[in-house]
Design a protein around this motif. Structure first.
Motif, PDB file in Angstrom:
ATOM      1  N   LYS B  46       0.828  -1.219   0.000  1.00 59.90           N
ATOM      2  CA  LYS B  46       0.000   0.000   0.000  1.00 59.90           C
ATOM      3  C   LYS B  46       0.858   1.263   0.000  1.00 59.90           C
ATOM      4  O   LYS B  46       0.705   2.128  -0.861  1.00 59.90           O
ATOM      5  CB  LYS B  46      -0.916   0.019   1.243  1.00 59.90           C
ATOM      6  CG  LYS B  46      -1.801  -1.204   1.385  1.00 59.90           C
ATOM      7  CD  LYS B  46      -2.693  -1.102   2.613  1.00 59.90           C
ATOM      8  CE  LYS B  46      -1.945  -1.153   3.936  1.00 59.90           C
ATOM      9  NZ  LYS B  46      -1.293  -2.443   4.225  1.00 59.90           N
ATOM     10  N   THR B  47       1.758   1.337   0.971  1.00 66.62           N
ATOM     11  CA  THR B  47       2.584   2.539   1.080  1.00 66.62           C
ATOM     12  C   THR B  47       3.446   2.719  -0.164  1.00 66.62           C
ATOM     13  O   THR B  47       3.596   3.830  -0.675  1.00 66.62           O
ATOM     14  CB  THR B  47       3.469   2.453   2.339  1.00 66.62           C
ATOM     15  OG1 THR B  47       2.618   2.318   3.475  1.00 66.62           O
ATOM     16  CG2 THR B  47       4.316   3.691   2.498  1.00 66.62           C
ATOM     17  N   THR B  48       3.998   1.621  -0.654  1.00 70.24           N
ATOM     18  CA  THR B  48       4.831   1.693  -1.851  1.00 70.24           C
ATOM     19  C   THR B  48       4.036   2.281  -3.021  1.00 70.24           C
ATOM     20  O   THR B  48       4.522   3.142  -3.754  1.00 70.24           O
ATOM     21  CB  THR B  48       5.364   0.291  -2.202  1.00 70.24           C
ATOM     22  OG1 THR B  48       6.044  -0.234  -1.061  1.00 70.24           O
ATOM     23  CG2 THR B  48       6.324   0.346  -3.368  1.00 70.24           C
ATOM     24  N   ILE B  83       1.684  10.397   4.255  1.00 69.63           N
ATOM     25  CA  ILE B  83       2.265   9.090   3.970  1.00 69.63           C
ATOM     26  C   ILE B  83       2.933   8.506   5.200  1.00 69.63           C
ATOM     27  O   ILE B  83       3.803   9.136   5.799  1.00 69.63           O
ATOM     28  CB  ILE B  83       3.312   9.196   2.827  1.00 69.63           C
ATOM     29  CG1 ILE B  83       2.627   9.566   1.525  1.00 69.63           C
ATOM     30  CG2 ILE B  83       4.081   7.902   2.659  1.00 69.63           C
ATOM     31  CD1 ILE B  83       1.702   8.507   0.988  1.00 69.63           C
ATOM     32  N   GLU B  84       2.555   7.312   5.559  1.00 73.25           N
ATOM     33  CA  GLU B  84       3.191   6.535   6.612  1.00 73.25           C
ATOM     34  C   GLU B  84       3.440   7.349   7.878  1.00 73.25           C
ATOM     35  O   GLU B  84       4.563   7.455   8.361  1.00 73.25           O
ATOM     36  CB  GLU B  84       4.518   5.963   6.100  1.00 73.25           C
ATOM     37  CG  GLU B  84       4.728   4.550   6.618  1.00 73.25           C
ATOM     38  CD  GLU B  84       5.806   3.820   5.839  1.00 73.25           C
ATOM     39  OE1 GLU B  84       6.841   4.416   5.545  1.00 73.25           O
ATOM     40  OE2 GLU B  84       5.590   2.629   5.551  1.00 73.25           O
ATOM     41  N   GLY B  85       2.380   7.921   8.399  1.00 74.64           N
ATOM     42  CA  GLY B  85       2.520   8.636   9.660  1.00 74.64           C
ATOM     43  C   GLY B  85       3.042  10.040   9.467  1.00 74.64           C
ATOM     44  O   GLY B  85       3.739  10.315   8.501  1.00 74.64           O
ATOM     45  N   LEU B 155      -4.184   9.429   1.608  1.00 77.44           N
ATOM     46  CA  LEU B 155      -3.924   9.268   3.042  1.00 77.44           C
ATOM     47  C   LEU B 155      -3.530   7.826   3.329  1.00 77.44           C
ATOM     48  O   LEU B 155      -4.289   6.892   3.073  1.00 77.44           O
ATOM     49  CB  LEU B 155      -5.175   9.633   3.842  1.00 77.44           C
ATOM     50  CG  LEU B 155      -5.767  11.027   3.567  1.00 77.44           C
ATOM     51  CD1 LEU B 155      -7.105  11.200   4.267  1.00 77.44           C
ATOM     52  CD2 LEU B 155      -4.797  12.110   3.988  1.00 77.44           C
ATOM     53  N   ASP B 156      -2.340   7.670   3.887  1.00 75.64           N
ATOM     54  CA  ASP B 156      -1.826   6.334   4.185  1.00 75.64           C
ATOM     55  C   ASP B 156      -2.085   6.016   5.653  1.00 75.64           C
ATOM     56  O   ASP B 156      -1.464   6.612   6.533  1.00 75.64           O
ATOM     57  CB  ASP B 156      -0.326   6.305   3.874  1.00 75.64           C
ATOM     58  CG  ASP B 156       0.260   4.905   3.933  1.00 75.64           C
ATOM     59  OD1 ASP B 156      -0.510   3.929   3.863  1.00 75.64           O
ATOM     60  OD2 ASP B 156       1.494   4.798   4.048  1.00 75.64           O
ATOM     61  N   GLU B 157      -2.981   5.107   5.910  1.00 72.99           N
ATOM     62  CA  GLU B 157      -3.340   4.714   7.275  1.00 72.99           C
ATOM     63  C   GLU B 157      -3.473   5.922   8.205  1.00 72.99           C
ATOM     64  O   GLU B 157      -2.740   6.040   9.190  1.00 72.99           O
ATOM     65  CB  GLU B 157      -2.300   3.730   7.821  1.00 72.99           C
ATOM     66  CG  GLU B 157      -2.083   2.588   6.846  1.00 72.99           C
ATOM     67  CD  GLU B 157      -1.606   1.317   7.523  1.00 72.99           C
ATOM     68  OE1 GLU B 157      -1.782   1.185   8.749  1.00 72.99           O
ATOM     69  OE2 GLU B 157      -1.083   0.432   6.807  1.00 72.99           O
ATOM     70  N   PRO B 158      -4.440   6.792   7.903  1.00 72.73           N
ATOM     71  CA  PRO B 158      -4.523   8.045   8.652  1.00 72.73           C
ATOM     72  C   PRO B 158      -4.912   7.883  10.117  1.00 72.73           C
ATOM     73  O   PRO B 158      -4.730   8.808  10.893  1.00 72.73           O
ATOM     74  CB  PRO B 158      -5.595   8.842   7.894  1.00 72.73           C
ATOM     75  CG  PRO B 158      -6.404   7.816   7.187  1.00 72.73           C
ATOM     76  CD  PRO B 158      -5.463   6.708   6.854  1.00 72.73           C
TER      77      PRO B 158
HETATM   78 MG    MG Z   1       2.279   1.099   4.896  1.00 69.91          MG
END
Ligand code: MG
Ligand code: ATP
Lengths: 273, 301
Positions: B46-48, B83-85, B155-158
């Protein structure tokens, strides 16, 4: 670009570490260029080197005496400054935050270079002002005349000090971009400046001719030669006239440009993870 | 030409790290105005994927279009991202962090005030970032993502690491932003979260998109009923909703019916003289679907 510079100024100006570095540079310069030599001077009266020692502390010589620290310890502080400016973006993982706002990496990097150079200019100007004040104080205490260097000498000295410290700061930027961090670049930068440079000039160069030749192309010896040409007292760490001022200036400028371009290119090319 | 109708479009997007294929031939399409949930277990890619969309990392192959634009100068002008936190300058206040980022983004300083308000951070805006709680950091991240008044939010794992109240808060904010007409692409490994705020879900596993579903499709609820005698209850319900829609496992009856039919069905059973011991709305089977599609979820890395 101007707004990127504004952003960079906001980030750097409130950073306590930068002001601490400036304070350390100031204290070290005043201590080793003025306080200790002055104490040594009043301790032993009429010794052989004492007249020369006093001369170096008087206003006429303040430019050379003040920039004398740039080949080694002021250089080390400049490296730390450069690493903090660029490397912290890795440490805090803030590159991703910045590059999602402003995706042009060259622009963001250029702003960083500008602010780094502004920081080293501030350093050099502060040190020269403090050196001038200290030399005036010495002149007052010793009843010596206040002979100031010409504006041309002052400007040349400031420019040389700026070139040298900015070159070192860009070495810090380069190391932090290449190694993507803070701790290792600072460590390696300091090992180079404080240990390897010394070993090369004191141990290796006298033994091997090719290392002696190599010295003419390395940043430290060229910085030492440049400040020696400006009147920095020979015998201060790293100060010795190995090459001419023109050659030294060219080599230092080449390193400055090289570190800058290489860092910019690496930052542009690599993934931000 | 999906252009303006598909704010996010990837074609055969691939990222390899050595032997590992983090993202594998991904075709992703997010439609304008929707909240798209990008759902997958840890390490799914996902993040990638999101980093590639934002130009932070280079795809190995494949193509990307954001808001109809190819990657390059200006392709993030109307895109906001987290992204990622959250990652900010610890020595600066929340406001100064946003001021610096606003300068980078080339947006006016007035926007800083606005996004602080949207994120509910105005009260603590002058405190240093390193004194913030995780929830406040996350909200600052959201505020930064809104600086450019983006059409598209990535939004990455918001809600990562937040307590339930914090999660609900952020989700409500995201939903509000979407209702204002923004398109949202959101990654998560929380099924419930995706169900709550997303319109569509793409499930990713081992870098591949294994399913794309609309949440309303999945969310057709069922009822589980325990009543006695069971066979008579079965007949009664069969007559009520049609025999095809009632199944029994010997202990309970399962009924395809909307959750709001529960009261009526209960009344009907009681009226027929049956004892209703239990009647409950079954959660939609997103979890089951997810686990089936992703082969248990975890990759072997
Ligand atoms: Mg991730
Ligand atoms: N820089 C990198 N170098 C090597 N492998 C990487 C790199 N970044 C990610 N990966 C690998 O790619 C895969 C996908 O990672 P990614 O971070 O995209 O997963 P994710 O879906 O975001 O997971 P999570 O839910 O844990 O955040 C993982 O196997 C990860 O180890």
């Amino acid at each position: 670009m101007p707004t990127d510079i504004r952003a960079e100024i906001i980030k750097q100006i409130r950073r306590p570490a930068h002001w601490l570095l400036l304070a350390v540079a100031l204290v070290l310069t005043l201590t080793f260029a003025y306080l200790i030599p002055y104490l040594g001077l009043s301790g032993r009266t009429e010794g052989p080197g004492s007249a020369r020692g006093l001369d170096a502390m008087l206003p006429a010589e303040f430019v050379g005496s003040t920039v004398a620290g740039t080949p080694v310890f002021l250089g080390a502080l400049a490296v730390i400054f450069g690493v903090l400016v660029a490397g912290s973006e890795y440490g805090w993982q803030t590159w991703k935050t910045v590059f999602t706002q402003a995706p042009s990496r060259p622009r963001v990097f250029a702003a960083k270079v500008v602010v780094t150079a502004a920081g080293t200019l501030l350093l050099v100007v502060t040190l020269l002002a403090a050196g001038a004040a200290a030399s005036a104080a010495v002149a007052g205490l010793q009843d010596a005349p206040l002979d100031w260097p010409s504006p041309g000498e002052l400007l040349t000295g400031a420019a040389a000090g700026w070139l040298i410290t900015t070159m070192w700061a860009m070495l810090g930027v380069f190391l932090s971009v290449a190694l993507r961090g803070v701790a290792l670049p600072i460590g390696l930068g300091l090992v180079w400046l404080l240990a390897v440079q010394n070993l090369l000039s004191a141990v290796a160069a006298p033994l091997l001719d090719w290392i002696a030749d190599l010295q003419r192309a390395l940043p430290g010896p060229n910085a030492g030669s440049l400040v020696a040409a400006l009147g920095a007292p020979e015998g201060a760490p790293g100060v010795s006239a190995l090459t001419g001022a023109g050659h030294a200036t060219l080599v230092l400028a080449a390193y400055l440009v090289g570190f800058t371009l290489l860092s910019g290119w690496l930052l542009h090319r690599r993934d931000i993870t | 030409m999906g252009g303006m109708n598909s704010p996010v479009e990837t074609t055969a997007l691939t990222k390899r790290y050595g032997d590992l294929t983090a993202v594998d031939q991904l075709d992703l399409t997010v439609r304008a105005g929707e909240v798209y949930g990008f759902l997958g277990p840890n390490g799914a890619g996902k993040t990638t994927t999101l980093r590639m969309l934002l130009g932070l990392i280079r795809p190995t192959s494949g193509s990307i279009r954001l808001l109809g634009r190819d990657p390059g100068a200006g392709h993030l002008d109307r895109v906001g991202a987290l992204i990622e936190g959250p990652s900010f300058y610890p020595h600066l206040s929340g406001r100064d962090n946003l001021r610096a980022l606003a300068c980078h983004a080339g947006v006016g300083a007035s926007r800083v005030h606005t996004v602080l308000q949207i994120a509910g951070l105005t009260d603590r805006a002058k405190d240093r970032y390193n004194t913030y709680s995780l929830g406040m950091k996350q909200r600052l991240g959201l505020a930064a993502a809104l600086l450019k008044d983006p059409e598209l939010l990535i939004l990455d794992e918001p809600t990562n690491g937040l307590d339930p109240a914090g999660m609900a808060d952020i989700r409500a904010t995201i939903r509000r932003l979407a209702d204002d007409g923004r398109t949202v692409l959101l990654s998560s490994h929380l099924l419930g979260e995706v169900q709550q705020i997303c319109d569509r879900v793409g499930m990713i596993s081992d870098g591949r998109l294994v399913a794309e579903l609309s949440v309303s499709e999945l969310a057709s609820a069922g009822l589980r009923i325990v009543a006695s005698p069971l066979t008579e209850a079965h007949e009664c319900l069969g007559a009520l909703v049609g025999a095809d829609h009632v199944h029994s496992d010997g202990e309970a009856l399962y009924l395809d019916a909307p959750g709001d039919a529960a009261a009526r069905i209960n009344a009907e059973l009681v009226h027929s003289g049956l004892a209703v011991h239990e009647l409950r709305v079954r959660e939609p089977d997103l979890e089951q679907t997810f686990l089936e599609l992703t082969g248990g979820g975890r990759r072997a890395d």
